[in-house]
Design an enzyme around this catalytic site. Structure first.
Site, PDB file in Angstrom:
ATOM      1  N   ASN A   1      71.254 -50.569  24.287  1.00 21.73           N
ATOM      2  CA  ASN A   1      71.307 -52.050  24.219  1.00 21.73           C
ATOM      3  C   ASN A   1      70.436 -52.089  25.883  1.00 21.73           C
ATOM      4  O   ASN A   1      71.045 -51.967  26.887  1.00 21.73           O
ATOM      5  CB  ASN A   1      72.722 -52.768  24.565  1.00 21.73           C
ATOM      6  CG  ASN A   1      72.500 -54.029  24.895  1.00 21.73           C
ATOM      7  OD1 ASN A   1      71.444 -54.827  24.848  1.00 21.73           O
ATOM      8  ND2 ASN A   1      73.637 -54.724  25.278  1.00 21.73           N
TER       9      ASN A   1
ATOM     10  N   LYS B   1      69.295 -54.825  27.162  1.00 18.58           N
ATOM     11  CA  LYS B   1      69.545 -56.018  27.818  1.00 18.58           C
ATOM     12  C   LYS B   1      68.464 -56.686  28.284  1.00 18.58           C
ATOM     13  O   LYS B   1      67.427 -56.555  27.598  1.00 18.58           O
ATOM     14  CB  LYS B   1      70.654 -55.919  28.783  1.00 18.58           C
ATOM     15  CG  LYS B   1      71.862 -54.998  28.626  1.00 18.58           C
ATOM     16  CD  LYS B   1      73.106 -55.172  29.469  1.00 18.58           C
ATOM     17  CE  LYS B   1      73.981 -54.071  29.054  1.00 18.58           C
ATOM     18  NZ  LYS B   1      75.330 -54.467  29.874  1.00 18.58           N
TER      19      LYS B   1
ATOM     20  N   HIS C   1      78.277 -59.534  21.470  1.00 20.09           N
ATOM     21  CA  HIS C   1      78.291 -59.070  22.990  1.00 20.09           C
ATOM     22  C   HIS C   1      78.913 -59.781  24.025  1.00 20.09           C
ATOM     23  O   HIS C   1      78.855 -61.024  23.908  1.00 20.09           O
ATOM     24  CB  HIS C   1      76.836 -58.480  23.376  1.00 20.09           C
ATOM     25  CG  HIS C   1      76.898 -57.466  24.227  1.00 20.09           C
ATOM     26  ND1 HIS C   1      77.191 -57.896  25.708  1.00 20.09           N
ATOM     27  CD2 HIS C   1      76.768 -56.414  24.450  1.00 20.09           C
ATOM     28  CE1 HIS C   1      77.033 -56.732  26.496  1.00 20.09           C
ATOM     29  NE2 HIS C   1      76.852 -55.707  25.730  1.00 20.09           N
TER      30      HIS C   1
ATOM     31  N   GLU D   1      78.563 -60.303  26.871  1.00 21.14           N
ATOM     32  CA  GLU D   1      77.772 -60.840  27.874  1.00 21.14           C
ATOM     33  C   GLU D   1      77.440 -62.328  26.997  1.00 21.14           C
ATOM     34  O   GLU D   1      77.029 -63.260  27.869  1.00 21.14           O
ATOM     35  CB  GLU D   1      76.388 -60.165  28.161  1.00 21.14           C
ATOM     36  CG  GLU D   1      76.893 -58.950  29.253  1.00 21.14           C
ATOM     37  CD  GLU D   1      76.185 -57.788  29.484  1.00 21.14           C
ATOM     38  OE1 GLU D   1      74.809 -57.844  28.767  1.00 21.14           O
ATOM     39  OE2 GLU D   1      76.611 -56.803  29.967  1.00 21.14           O
TER      40      GLU D   1
ATOM     41  N   GLU E   1      84.102 -52.482  23.187  1.00 17.73           N
ATOM     42  CA  GLU E   1      83.451 -52.831  24.442  1.00 17.73           C
ATOM     43  C   GLU E   1      84.325 -53.612  25.359  1.00 17.73           C
ATOM     44  O   GLU E   1      84.438 -54.919  25.429  1.00 17.73           O
ATOM     45  CB  GLU E   1      82.057 -53.453  24.488  1.00 17.73           C
ATOM     46  CG  GLU E   1      81.040 -52.583  23.646  1.00 17.73           C
ATOM     47  CD  GLU E   1      79.694 -52.908  24.230  1.00 17.73           C
ATOM     48  OE1 GLU E   1      78.942 -52.071  24.329  1.00 17.73           O
ATOM     49  OE2 GLU E   1      79.375 -54.182  24.402  1.00 17.73           O
TER      50      GLU E   1
ATOM     51  N   GLY F   1      79.084 -52.191  32.170  1.00 14.00           N
ATOM     52  CA  GLY F   1      78.254 -52.318  33.419  1.00 14.00           C
ATOM     53  C   GLY F   1      78.817 -52.171  35.001  1.00 14.00           C
ATOM     54  O   GLY F   1      78.424 -52.433  35.885  1.00 14.00           O
TER      55      GLY F   1
ATOM     56  N   SER G   1      80.025 -48.271  30.082  1.00 10.07           N
ATOM     57  CA  SER G   1      79.561 -47.538  31.266  1.00 10.07           C
ATOM     58  C   SER G   1      79.508 -45.995  30.631  1.00 10.07           C
ATOM     59  O   SER G   1      80.036 -45.005  31.178  1.00 10.07           O
ATOM     60  CB  SER G   1      80.747 -47.540  32.302  1.00 10.07           C
ATOM     61  OG  SER G   1      80.670 -48.720  32.868  1.00 10.07           O
TER      62      SER G   1
HETATM   63  C1  PEP Z   1      76.473 -52.736  26.899  1.00 10.80           C
HETATM   64  O1  PEP Z   1      75.749 -53.451  27.251  1.00 10.80           O
HETATM   65  O2  PEP Z   1      77.085 -53.051  25.426  1.00 10.80           O
HETATM   66  C2  PEP Z   1      77.146 -51.726  27.577  1.00 10.80           C
HETATM   67  C3  PEP Z   1      78.069 -51.048  27.148  1.00 10.80           C
HETATM   68  O3  PEP Z   1      76.612 -51.780  28.871  1.00 10.80           O
HETATM   69  P1  PEP Z   1      76.966 -50.455  29.909  1.00 10.80           P
HETATM   70  O4  PEP Z   1      76.600 -49.136  29.245  1.00 10.80           O
HETATM   71  O5  PEP Z   1      75.937 -50.499  31.127  1.00 10.80           O
HETATM   72  O6  PEP Z   1      78.138 -50.439  30.436  1.00 10.80           O
END
Ligand code: PEP
Length: 255
Positions: free
Chosen positions: A9, A11, A94, A96, A164, A170, A210
């Protein structure tokens, strides 16, 4: 048997040129990684260019979001119809989107239904916030997100669910493999109650938050965890290649 699944992803990162360069640097090697479904989710404006680059490869394309209506007066939005010309997958719900753009479970449910009408495979994201985790509400939150997000849908045999935890996205603070596997087991049970045990057993449920080349093995070596949704680390070709190839090697040994 569940085919392992690794998605990047990106983003709101990469211009079209940067996206093309990123794909160019990993295309050949990523294409050759077997036994794992590999999906890239660049920003909307790059979908057409990347779709062309991925033709004749084993790499799939996904969008990061979409509106639920097919067309209309929704300035600035992208519709499932538009996405479906370019992509096979779409990330929905998601965190975000939920927390920075006030997306509700009801909206996610409308998007899931719109994805199905347009033959897009949803990657449904669920996960609890830190305060919910600390208050012991993880299962309540996830159960609600799953049940509301999938309300009034027939069983979706190719659905991908991404667990998640919001506190892990992040932040560099990933969950532990055992923690993630336990919650993913709970998600599978929830789906078994909602649809059926057989269907739930065949669905891919992946971990995100992460994930890097340094910790992916901890997640992938758990039988329950079918892959990873990767944010930050998917913007570096060598990281994403390593995550995909470790997934291929580790899962092939577990089978
Ligand atoms: C994500 O955006 O779905 C995500 C898991 O981000 P990150 O790996 O940067 O934590």
């Amino acid at each position: 048997m569940r085919i392992p699944f690794v998605a990047g992803n990106w983003k709101m990162n990469t211009t079209v040129t940067e996206a093309e360069i990123l794909v160019y640097t990993m295309l050949e090697e990523l294409d050759q990684i077997v036994g794992v479904e590999k999906v890239l989710c660049p920003p909307f404006v790059s979908l057409v260019a990347i779709n062309i680059m991925l033709q004749n490869s084993s790499i799939r394309l996904g969008a990061q979001n979409m509106h639920f209506e097919a067309r209309g007066a929704y300035t600035g939005e992208i519709s499932p119809l538009m996405i479906s010309e370019q992509c096979e997958y779409v990330i929905l719900g998601h965190s975000e989107r939920r927390w920075a753009f006030a997306e509700t479970d009801e909206m996610v449910n409308k998007k899931i239904k719109a994805a199905l009408v347009n033959r897009l495979i949803p990657i449904l994201c669920v996960g609890e916030r830190l305060e919910e985790n600390e208050a012991g509400k993880t299962e309540d939150v996830i159960s609600r997100q799953i049940r509301s997000g999938l309300q009034d849908t027939e069983p979706i045999s190719d659905l991908v669910v991404a667990y998640e935890p919001v506190w892990a996205i992040g932040t560099g603070k990933a969950a532990s493999g055992r923690q993630a596997a336990a919650t993913i087991g709970f998600i599978r049970n929830t789906l078994a109650k909602l649809w059926s045990k057989d269907i739930a057993q065949d669905l891919r449920i992946i971990y995100g938050g992460s994930v890097t080349s340094a910790n992916v093995a901890e997640f992938i070596s758990q039988q329950e965890i079918d892959g990873a949704l990767v944010g930050g680390a998917s913007l570096k070709s060598e990281e994403f290649l390593s995550i995909a190839s470790q997934t291929s090697v580790i899962k092939s040994k577990l089978l």
